[in-house]
Design a protein around this motif. Structure first.
Motif, PDB file in Angstrom:
ATOM      1  N   ILE A 108       0.829  -1.203   0.000  1.00 45.50           N
ATOM      2  CA  ILE A 108       0.000   0.000   0.000  1.00 45.50           C
ATOM      3  C   ILE A 108       0.870   1.262   0.000  1.00 45.50           C
ATOM      4  CG2 ILE A 108      -1.726   1.322   1.294  1.00 45.50           C
ATOM      5  CD1 ILE A 108      -2.878  -1.310   2.257  1.00 45.50           C
ATOM      6  N   ASN A 109       1.989   1.218   0.679  1.00 41.68           N
ATOM      7  CA  ASN A 109       2.900   2.359   0.694  1.00 41.68           C
ATOM      8  C   ASN A 109       3.786   2.417  -0.543  1.00 41.68           C
ATOM      9  OD1 ASN A 109       1.871   2.674   3.289  1.00 41.68           O
ATOM     10  ND2 ASN A 109       3.829   3.413   4.107  1.00 41.68           N
ATOM     11  N   ASN A 110       3.852   1.298  -1.255  1.00 43.68           N
ATOM     12  CA  ASN A 110       4.685   1.229  -2.452  1.00 43.68           C
ATOM     13  C   ASN A 110       3.891   0.568  -3.578  1.00 43.68           C
ATOM     14  OD1 ASN A 110       6.882   1.322  -4.169  1.00 43.68           O
ATOM     15  ND2 ASN A 110       7.824  -0.536  -3.343  1.00 43.68           N
ATOM     16  N   PRO A 111       2.863   1.256  -4.088  1.00 42.88           N
ATOM     17  CA  PRO A 111       1.964   0.646  -5.069  1.00 42.88           C
ATOM     18  C   PRO A 111       2.647   0.237  -6.372  1.00 42.88           C
ATOM     19  CG  PRO A 111       1.564   3.005  -4.887  1.00 42.88           C
ATOM     20  CD  PRO A 111       2.473   2.637  -3.760  1.00 42.88           C
ATOM     21  N   THR A 112       3.778   0.868  -6.695  1.00 40.80           N
ATOM     22  CA  THR A 112       4.480   0.490  -7.929  1.00 40.80           C
ATOM     23  C   THR A 112       5.075  -0.905  -7.831  1.00 40.80           C
ATOM     24  OG1 THR A 112       6.502   1.586  -7.119  1.00 40.80           O
ATOM     25  CG2 THR A 112       5.034   2.874  -8.543  1.00 40.80           C
ATOM     26  N   SER A 113       5.147  -1.443  -6.602  1.00 40.32           N
ATOM     27  CA  SER A 113       5.657  -2.808  -6.437  1.00 40.32           C
ATOM     28  C   SER A 113       4.581  -3.846  -6.741  1.00 40.32           C
ATOM     29  CB  SER A 113       6.168  -3.013  -5.002  1.00 40.32           C
ATOM     30  OG  SER A 113       5.080  -2.987  -4.070  1.00 40.32           O
ATOM     31  N   ALA A 114       3.325  -3.392  -6.854  1.00 41.82           N
ATOM     32  CA  ALA A 114       2.218  -4.318  -7.111  1.00 41.82           C
ATOM     33  C   ALA A 114       1.180  -3.668  -8.021  1.00 41.82           C
ATOM     34  CB  ALA A 114       1.590  -4.754  -5.793  1.00 41.82           C
ATOM     35  N   PRO A 115       1.577  -3.225  -9.208  1.00 41.41           N
ATOM     36  CA  PRO A 115       0.632  -2.508 -10.079  1.00 41.41           C
ATOM     37  C   PRO A 115      -0.583  -3.337 -10.473  1.00 41.41           C
ATOM     38  CG  PRO A 115       2.620  -3.143 -11.286  1.00 41.41           C
ATOM     39  CD  PRO A 115       2.898  -3.389  -9.841  1.00 41.41           C
ATOM     40  N   ALA A 116      -0.381  -4.643 -10.651  1.00 44.50           N
ATOM     41  CA  ALA A 116      -1.508  -5.500 -11.051  1.00 44.50           C
ATOM     42  C   ALA A 116      -2.569  -5.557  -9.956  1.00 44.50           C
ATOM     43  CB  ALA A 116      -0.997  -6.905 -11.371  1.00 44.50           C
ATOM     44  N   VAL A 117      -2.128  -5.532  -8.700  1.00 47.05           N
ATOM     45  CA  VAL A 117      -3.055  -5.577  -7.571  1.00 47.05           C
ATOM     46  C   VAL A 117      -3.939  -4.336  -7.551  1.00 47.05           C
ATOM     47  CG1 VAL A 117      -3.270  -5.568  -5.062  1.00 47.05           C
ATOM     48  CG2 VAL A 117      -1.526  -6.979  -6.155  1.00 47.05           C
TER      49      VAL A 117
ATOM     50  N   ALA B  90      -9.191 -13.402  -9.420  1.00 44.69           N
ATOM     51  CA  ALA B  90     -10.477 -13.384  -8.717  1.00 44.69           C
ATOM     52  C   ALA B  90     -11.016 -11.954  -8.635  1.00 44.69           C
ATOM     53  CB  ALA B  90     -10.329 -13.982  -7.325  1.00 44.69           C
ATOM     54  N   LEU B  91     -10.131 -11.006  -8.369  1.00 48.15           N
ATOM     55  CA  LEU B  91     -10.517  -9.599  -8.340  1.00 48.15           C
ATOM     56  C   LEU B  91     -10.977  -9.133  -9.713  1.00 48.15           C
ATOM     57  CD1 LEU B  91      -7.975  -7.599  -6.128  1.00 48.15           C
ATOM     58  CD2 LEU B  91     -10.436  -7.293  -6.171  1.00 48.15           C
ATOM     59  N   GLN B  92     -10.252  -9.555 -10.727  1.00 50.19           N
ATOM     60  CA  GLN B  92     -10.603  -9.170 -12.095  1.00 50.19           C
ATOM     61  C   GLN B  92     -11.960  -9.736 -12.485  1.00 50.19           C
ATOM     62  OE1 GLN B  92      -7.101 -10.884 -13.848  1.00 50.19           O
ATOM     63  NE2 GLN B  92      -5.945  -8.958 -13.831  1.00 50.19           N
TER      64      GLN B  92
END
Length: 203
Positions: free
Chosen positions: A29-38, A168-170
């Motif tokens: 959450i503090n580093n969203p670029t580490s999980a762009p797909a999420v 699942a989110l998608q």
């Protein structure tokens, strides 16, 4: 309480059966670029849900009016509902009892059933902490905590750990859009002068 890294803040919580580390700061959450797909999947799901709920609000604002009710029908609620479950209840009440809406009764019933199931899944995604993200497996770890409201022991709580794949989110977002399209088939019939006239005459 335990701080593991400068950017990560973990709180250890135990419900008496298991211990869980809640990431209350840091992580994806503090580093969203580490999980762009999420965040792409989560953002899309959130946007689709927001539109669906606004769609429901629009229908309620169209039908829930004093002049569309009577002493016999007793449908009008001067307080527009805020909790999602209350919106669905009011929606069903109008479509179950108002003569002008009887043709849509079964469709709204099917919609309401699907919407309530989706609401539970939505709460899992939106009201949880994104604890971890596995880019290789394309999975996320979600943790949530809620009180159990036990009168004998008011300190009881439940910890839920969920490990869904991003797919699942998608899929959830895609399904919400399908349900919104279904609701559109009904609402298009309501936002007309003829529909308003029937609502006012309660026919």
């Amino acid at each position: 309480r335990e701080a593991v890294m400068s950017d990560d803040y973990l709180v250890i919580l135990s419900d008496g059966k298991q211990r869980n580390e809640f990431l209350l700061n840091g992580g994806p959450i503090n580093n969203p670029t580490s999980a762009p797909a999420v965040f792409l999947a989560l953002g899309h799901a959130t946007a689709t849900w927001s539109r669906l709920e606004q769609h429901i609000d629009s229908i309620l604002l169209q039908v829930n009016k004093k002049q569309h009710s009577s002493e016999i029908l007793a449908l009008y609620d001067p307080h527009h509902p805020n909790p999602f479950i209350d919106k669905i209840r009011l929606l069903k009440r109008y479509f179950n009892k108002h003569p002008a809406l009887k043709d849509y009764k079964e469709k709204i019933s099917a919609f309401a059933s699907a919407a309530m199931k989706m609401a539970k899944e939505r709460n899992t995604y939106i009201h949880s902490v994104i604890q971890e993200y596995d880019a290789q497996k394309q999975t996320i770890v979600l943790l949530s905590i809620r009180p159990l409201y036990n009168q004998k022991n008011p300190y009881l709580f439940k910890i839920t750990r969920f490990n869904p794949p991003i797919s699942a989110l998608q899929s959830f977002a895609v399904f919400i859009n399908r349900v919104n399209n279904y609701l559109e088939e009904i609402s298009r019939q309501l936002f007309t002068e003829n529909a308003v006239a029937k609502l006012r005459t309660r026919e």
